[in-house]
Enzyme design. Structure first.
Site, mmCIF file in Angstrom:
data_model
loop_
_atom_site.group_PDB
_atom_site.id
_atom_site.type_symbol
_atom_site.label_atom_id
_atom_site.label_comp_id
_atom_site.label_asym_id
_atom_site.label_seq_id
_atom_site.Cartn_x
_atom_site.Cartn_y
_atom_site.Cartn_z
ATOM 1 N N GLU A 126 10.265 1.437 10.435
ATOM 2 C CA GLU A 126 11.038 2.215 10.414
ATOM 3 C C GLU A 126 10.077 3.420 10.716
ATOM 4 O OE1 GLU A 126 14.041 2.016 10.244
ATOM 5 O OE2 GLU A 126 14.337 0.011 8.535
ATOM 6 N N LYS A 148 0.545 -1.066 -0.630
ATOM 7 C CA LYS A 148 0.148 0.207 0.369
ATOM 8 C C LYS A 148 0.674 1.469 0.266
ATOM 9 C CE LYS A 148 -2.091 2.606 3.659
ATOM 10 N NZ LYS A 148 -1.992 3.603 2.936
ATOM 11 N N CYS A 185 12.877 11.071 7.704
ATOM 12 C CA CYS A 185 13.388 10.287 8.127
ATOM 13 C C CYS A 185 14.199 10.114 9.837
ATOM 14 C CB CYS A 185 12.362 8.422 9.136
ATOM 15 S SG CYS A 185 13.727 7.434 7.703
HETATM 16 O O1 TXE Z 1 2.153 9.136 8.171
HETATM 17 P P1 TXE Z 1 1.427 7.672 8.348
HETATM 18 P P2 TXE Z 1 1.897 10.782 8.156
HETATM 19 C C1 TXE Z 1 6.627 10.748 10.500
HETATM 20 C C2 TXE Z 1 6.499 12.408 10.446
HETATM 21 C C3 TXE Z 1 5.326 13.106 10.172
HETATM 22 C C4 TXE Z 1 4.354 12.580 10.411
HETATM 23 C C5 TXE Z 1 3.032 12.009 9.758
HETATM 24 O O2 TXE Z 1 6.803 13.135 11.405
HETATM 25 O O3 TXE Z 1 5.364 14.463 10.542
HETATM 26 O O4 TXE Z 1 4.946 10.496 10.449
HETATM 27 O O5 TXE Z 1 2.676 11.612 8.048
HETATM 28 C C6 TXE Z 1 -0.899 4.549 6.803
HETATM 29 N N1 TXE Z 1 -3.294 1.062 9.460
HETATM 30 N N2 TXE Z 1 6.689 10.113 8.822
HETATM 31 O O6 TXE Z 1 0.793 11.108 8.774
HETATM 32 O O7 TXE Z 1 0.111 8.497 9.263
HETATM 33 C C7 TXE Z 1 -0.498 5.256 5.724
HETATM 34 O O8 TXE Z 1 -1.786 5.296 4.317
HETATM 35 C C8 TXE Z 1 -2.106 0.898 8.279
HETATM 36 C C9 TXE Z 1 7.977 8.950 9.239
HETATM 37 O O9 TXE Z 1 1.952 10.916 6.031
HETATM 38 O O10 TXE Z 1 2.186 7.041 9.787
HETATM 39 C C10 TXE Z 1 0.021 5.645 4.987
HETATM 40 O O11 TXE Z 1 0.629 4.579 3.561
HETATM 41 N N3 TXE Z 1 -1.510 2.013 7.512
HETATM 42 C C11 TXE Z 1 7.894 8.677 7.784
HETATM 43 C C12 TXE Z 1 1.655 5.320 5.794
HETATM 44 O O12 TXE Z 1 0.843 4.314 6.633
HETATM 45 C C13 TXE Z 1 -1.754 3.086 7.943
HETATM 46 C C14 TXE Z 1 7.125 9.053 7.105
HETATM 47 C C15 TXE Z 1 2.310 5.866 6.660
HETATM 48 O O13 TXE Z 1 1.064 7.836 7.250
HETATM 49 C C16 TXE Z 1 -2.793 3.780 9.389
HETATM 50 C C17 TXE Z 1 6.172 9.420 6.904
HETATM 51 C C18 TXE Z 1 -3.523 2.598 10.198
HETATM 52 N N4 TXE Z 1 -4.477 2.856 10.491
HETATM 53 C C19 TXE Z 1 5.979 10.242 7.944
HETATM 54 N N5 TXE Z 1 -2.581 5.112 9.201
HETATM 55 C C20 TXE Z 1 9.069 8.256 8.087
HETATM 56 N N6 TXE Z 1 9.552 7.387 8.885
HETATM 57 O O14 TXE Z 1 9.869 8.087 7.216
HETATM 58 C C21 TXE Z 1 -2.143 5.470 8.485
HETATM 59 N N7 TXE Z 1 -1.397 4.458 7.703
#
Ligand code: TXE
Length: 495
Positions: free
Chosen positions: A267, A191, A301
């Site tokens: 991660e 996904k 990250c």
């Molecule tokens: O992340 P999400 P977001 C951090 C960074 C950022 C914050 C929010 O601080 O400001 O996270 O970003 C999927 N069950 N990072 O909201 O929500 C979602 O659809 C399963 C760090 O974009 O964690 C997407 O595919 N999956 C980071 C993925 O999770 C779910 C990179 C990431 O989204 C879900 C990005 C659920 N209930 C953000 N809800 C890094 N480590 O590099 C969402 N997703």
């Protein structure tokens, strides 16, 4: 004062129409069961690029059926020899090479990163897949001395795996996850992030063209609480690999535990320190720490988001760091020399601006930047704070934007304690010519990766992942294979 160029979007954006906007299940592009679609936007213009199919539980179920069939012991995929898997992966890399510019244009359009960086991501993704293509016949078990028994271990592919990725490096995160999974023979339901589905869909088409059998790779676009949750809760998915926020990482792990105890690798975020000692060349240190934070618009990250500078060179460093940020060219990511495009979406724009406001309120000194640029797209001025204190929110929480926080320190021991005084532990950097300081720091800092006199030096062969809240497991390198393998012990008694 910012050199900002955001104009003539309609003319200056290369025409790059995505070819694929549906879900990819069992080697076919299909609409979602519900028929629903959602828009993916260009963050530089805030305009819709295209509607893509919106997958949900029903679509994940169909993808799992296909992936299970593809993983059956008698399937075409399972019957391939390791070197045939290598050959398929290398074919895929060849097709990526062929479509390199197109993939990079799609990425820049969907994600907003400067085109040369998107091209770099494509190259690095190809290298990652090539690296893992070399592993298909090298994940050995052991033979174990066991008294009257002869014992050995086999490393076996774990089965159907779910892979949930974020929007900051859409193609690269795909490569990090497909590489080891395909090398060992798993089948995949991926996904992509809802903000950036386009390159994953193009990759699905390339995988089919390369000749991957039906069901080996499936891509289900959709939102986290629906499609993402369906993956982490699914009883027939053996493992979920997740990259994203800490909060969602927790949810994924809980869902994995309460469904079928699927294996989990995470991660997550970071708040990585980069420490500059007084023996360092100040210009080199300014440059390195600048890139450590500002590359990919701070949306990384492992961003070096806490810059610790020795008191002896602090004032000079702060002045030069501010000047460097001020000179960073922000604008249309397709335009030459632009170093910073838009943040990914309005939510992140608001979040980052909120952190800037909190930094000011809590007494950090704004050296440059601090504001949104224009009202089209999601651009933020490269921002530098000095006089940041360890207990401020901008010192403890992941901002995920172009905001550099500079702290002052005196001694190495003090520095190690302060570096470790956050909940994260993804990466750390140190700039010094003193090997003793560098290694003492490296050995004692809570971080999965430590860079000495460099930053972000992540190779396909070097394990990457976090201590503490930054995650569980390692991606890349030989360690990255472990996420996709089970160990089976076979013991024989010779009669
Ligand atoms: O992340 P999400 P977001 C951090 C960074 C950022 C914050 C929010 O601080 O400001 O996270 O970003 C999927 N069950 N990072 O909201 O929500 C979602 O659809 C399963 C760090 O974009 O964690 C997407 O595919 N999956 C980071 C993925 O999770 C779910 C990179 C990431 O989204 C879900 C990005 C659920 N209930 C953000 N809800 C890094 N480590 O590099 C969402 N997703």
């Amino acid at each position: 004062n910012f050199s900002f160029s955001l104009f003539r979007f309609e003319h200056s954006f290369p025409k790059c129409d995505p070819h694929y906007c549906q879900l990819f299940i069992n080697n076919e592009f299909v609409d979602s069961v519900s028929g629903k679609t959602f828009a993916t936007f260009n963050p530089a213009t805030s305009k819709e690029i295209v509607q893509v199919a919106e997958g949900d539980k029903a679509d994940v179920d169909l993808a799992v059926v296909a992936a299970k069939k593809a993983f059956h012991r008698n399937s075409d995929w399972r019957k391939l020899s390791p070197l045939q898997r290598t050959s398929l992966m290398m074919k895929l890399c060849g097709l990526m090479e062929r479509d390199k510019e197109f993939l990079a244009s799609l990425e820049t359009q969907d994600n907003g990163k400067p085109y040369p960086e998107a091209l770099f991501d494509v190259t690095y993704s190809i290298l990652t897949l090539q690296y893992y293509a070399g592993w298909t016949d090298k994940f050995f078990g052991d033979t174990i001395p066991a008294g009257g028994f002869t014992s050995m271990t086999r490393k076996e592919p774990i089965g159907v795996v779910g892979q949930i990725i974020p929007w900051n490096y859409p193609l690269l995160m795909l490569a990090w996850k497909w590489g080891p999974a395909l090398a060992v023979g798993c089948t995949i339901i991926m996904k992509p992030a809802e903000q950036t589905p386009l390159t994953a869909l193009h990759m699905a088409a390339l995988a089919k063209e390369a000749g991957f059998p039906a069901g080996v790779i499936n891509v289900v676009n959709g939102f986290g609480p629906t499609a993402g949750a369906a993956i982490s809760e699914h009883p027939d998915i053996a493992k979920v690999a997740f990259t994203g926020s800490v909060d969602i990482g927790r949810i994924v792990m809980q869902a994995a535990a309460t469904s079928n105890l699927k294996r989990v690798s995470l991660e997550l975020g970071g708040k990585s320190p980069v420490v500059v000692f007084d023996d360092a060349d100040v210009d080199f240190a300014v440059e390195t720490t600048h890139e450590a934070l500002f590359s990919n618009h701070g949306q990384s990250c492992c961003a070096g988001s806490r810059t610790y500078v020795h008191e002896k060179i602090y004032d000079e460093f702060v002045a030069k760091a501010a000047a460097k940020a001020k000179a960073r060219k922000v604008g249309n990511p397709f335009e030459a020399n632009v170093q910073q495009g838009p943040q990914i979406d309005e939510e992140m724009l608001t979040k980052v601006l909120g952190y800037i406001e909190s930094g000011q309120k809590q007494g950090a000194k704004l050296q440059t930047g601090g504001k949104r640029i224009g009202n089209v797209g999601f651009f933020i001025e490269p921002t530098v704070f000095s006089d940041v204190k360890d207990d401020m929110r901008i010192a403890q929480e992941e901002i995920f934007g172009p905001v550099q926080s500079i702290f002052k320190f005196s001694t190495l021991d003090e520095m190690i304690d302060r570096a470790n005084n956050v909940k994260y532990g993804l990466a750390a950097g140190i700039i010094t010519n003193d090997i003793n300081k560098a290694l003492k720091f490296a050995n004692n800092v809570d971080a999965g990766s430590v860079w000495i006199n460099c930053y972000d030096a992540v190779l396909p062969s070097t394990p990457f992942g976090g201590y503490k809240h930054s995650g569980i497991g390692r991606e890349l390198g030989k360690d990255g294979l472990d996420n996709y393998l089970e160990t089976k012990t076979i013991t024989m008694k010779l009669l």
